[in-house]
Design an enzyme around this catalytic site. Structure first.
Site, PDB file in Angstrom:
ATOM      1  CG  MET A 184      -1.857  -1.242   1.218  1.00  0.00           C
ATOM      2  SD  MET A 184      -3.465  -0.926   1.963  1.00  0.00           S
ATOM      3  CE  MET A 184      -2.985  -0.467   3.620  1.00  0.00           C
ATOM      4  CG  LEU A 210       7.332   1.356  -0.651  1.00  0.00           C
ATOM      5  CD1 LEU A 210       8.171   1.111  -1.906  1.00  0.00           C
ATOM      6  CD2 LEU A 210       6.370   0.204  -0.432  1.00  0.00           C
ATOM      7  CG  HIS A 239       6.914  -2.161   2.305  1.00  0.00           C
ATOM      8  ND1 HIS A 239       6.798  -1.064   3.129  1.00  0.00           N
ATOM      9  CD2 HIS A 239       5.683  -2.721   2.243  1.00  0.00           C
ATOM     10  CE1 HIS A 239       5.546  -0.955   3.537  1.00  0.00           C
ATOM     11  NE2 HIS A 239       4.844  -1.948   3.031  1.00  0.00           N
ATOM     12  CD  GLN A 291      -5.935  -3.855   2.639  1.00  0.00           C
ATOM     13  OE1 GLN A 291      -5.806  -4.351   1.531  1.00  0.00           O
ATOM     14  NE2 GLN A 291      -4.970  -3.934   3.536  1.00  0.00           N
ATOM     15  CD  GLN A 298       5.219 -14.446  10.618  1.00  0.00           C
ATOM     16  OE1 GLN A 298       4.835 -14.912   9.557  1.00  0.00           O
ATOM     17  NE2 GLN A 298       4.699 -14.800  11.787  1.00  0.00           N
ATOM     18  CB  SER A 358       3.993  -0.507  10.940  1.00  0.00           C
ATOM     19  OG  SER A 358       2.705  -0.052  10.545  1.00  0.00           O
TER      20      SER A 358
END
Lengths: 281, 281
Positions: A30, A33, A37, A61, A148, A185
């Protein structure tokens, strides 16, 4: 590096690449980055002949109360990062191309999608499974790379790929953390300085669970209680869930055997962070 | 003609065919082949280099009270028919290979799946969409052949292919009828002699609708009433639904404009037959 938004153009290019006998590695993102990523992209470059990154903030989502509108979109920076890693193709579609008027088809992985994050984000994983199905059909990669960090998402997509016989191999790459242990994140960008500092507690909590299990604790309730106490010491932290689950089924363990996935979702202010640690005894 | 049940073997073969630059035409069936199926297979042979027919009675598209167990399975005859038409590959999987333990993923086309046959067969079209997704991923055809007899099914699969970006072109082939107008269906084999005779009323009813519309009737209610009267004259006929709908959306028309799809489902004894006629003014 080519940047293409048009579905038909991407399809033509991908078919050409296939005809040339080249393998395709695909990293769906999305955008916004980070090193997480980039670790997937580097692996795609190592494994395959043609690395594709999609950048698409998938509205299906996000829940109605979620952060779709404020989700970060640093496109120039993203493109520069991809260029540096010699990504071959950026797929950058418009929302109306992915979800045209009359769009009506959804993919749902039952069971796995309703627990953990799914319980608090109804429809979230249906949106994920649907967009990944579309992207797999558009890009037709040989290898698909997932992180993960989004453990539940990775499991759901692996299940979907197997159940629906997608001709693709999935590689799930390890969580990338900053020097303080915070899992990278895109949503970390929402945190202010004090929240960033407090959020370090998440990895400390997971590490505590690891130590407890390695020292013979087999009672998930005890572990969850300890973690919760640790996290709730932080003023701005609000626990969404903490769970000790089977790493394949995501079903809560009654007793810890040979392995466990400890996973959690915690809000700091308006920002919801997730993290997890797989622990083998 | 090769007959393969194993998914991996089929996948290897299909990939080899693709690498050779050959085009693949695919006819998904539940076996019990009749001239309707054969018309699709002949078209696949005309259009493509490699014609694949799958024979799989898909349990996920049968309701608990439906005819899964007694569905006809004349495999030898089916294979002989395919051999005669020079089908290149029969894909003949086992149920447990298509739906292994832990299977959890479903594809749903909302809206189109709930009306007409979907209203009386909950879950039916979800089962159809799911198995077709799987088959498309296993066979990766260039062209997919469907029959207009199952008009709603064809529309749903077309919608799904478009929504999920499957790289396949869909051809919907006309209804094939016997000399008395009865649409060919594997389920016709369930009918006894008197039911077979009575079932001729279905095409008579559709033809009556056509005449009425061509003579200026624009009120669907009037047409439905006339058809119903005609069908209910038959002792063993029990109407499930009769509808005059928009051929794209399947929404019931309030007034007939330039075109209409007249569709119906009628039971003769335990056997439920469907038929339809697209009428352009």
């Amino acid at each position: 590096m080519r940047v293409i938004g048009d579905l038909k153009k991407v399809n033509l290019l991908v078919r050409k690449i296939k005809r040339e006998g080249k393998s395709i590695g695909f990293v769906p993102t999305m955008g916004a980055l980070h090193e997480g990523h980039l670790s997937l992209i580097r692996q795609a470059k190592r494994d395959t002949d043609f690395a594709v990154v999609s950048i698409f903030v998938n509205p299906k989502q996000f829940g109605p109360q979620e952060d779709l509108k404020r989700y970060p979109k640093p496109l120039k920076k993203d493109l520069a990062l991809c260029r540096k890693l010699k990504v071959d193709l950026i797929f950058l579609p418009q929302v109306k191309e992915i979800y045209p008027d009359g769009f009506a088809t959804f993919v749902n992985v039952f069971g796995l999608s309703e627990m953990l994050c799914g319980a608090n984000r109804p429809g979230h994983f249906r949106g994920v499974a649907t967009v990944v199905t579309k992207l797999l059909n558009i890009i037709s990669p040989d290898l698909l790379y997932l992180g993960q960090k989004d453990a539940q998402q990775a499991l759901i997509i692996c299940r979907m790929v197997e159940d629906l016989n997608f001709p693709v191999k999935v590689k799930v790459m390890p969580v990338v953390r900053d020097e303080d242990g915070l899992a990278l994140s895109s949503r970390n960008a929402y945190l202010n300085k004090s929240q960033l500092k407090e959020a370090q507690v998440l990895f400390k909590a997971l590490s505590l669970a690891k130590v407890m299990i390695e020292h013979g604790q087999t009672n998930p309730g005890r572990i969850i209680q300890k973690i919760q106490d640790l996290i709730q010491n932080k003023k701005q932290a609000k626990v969404d869930y903490i769970a000790v689950v089977d790493p394949q089924s995501l079903i809560s363990l009654k007793q810890i055997g040979s392995e466990a996935l400890v996973c959690l979702a915690v809000k700091f202010g308006k920002t919801r962070l997730i993290d997890n640690l797989r622990i083998r005894v």
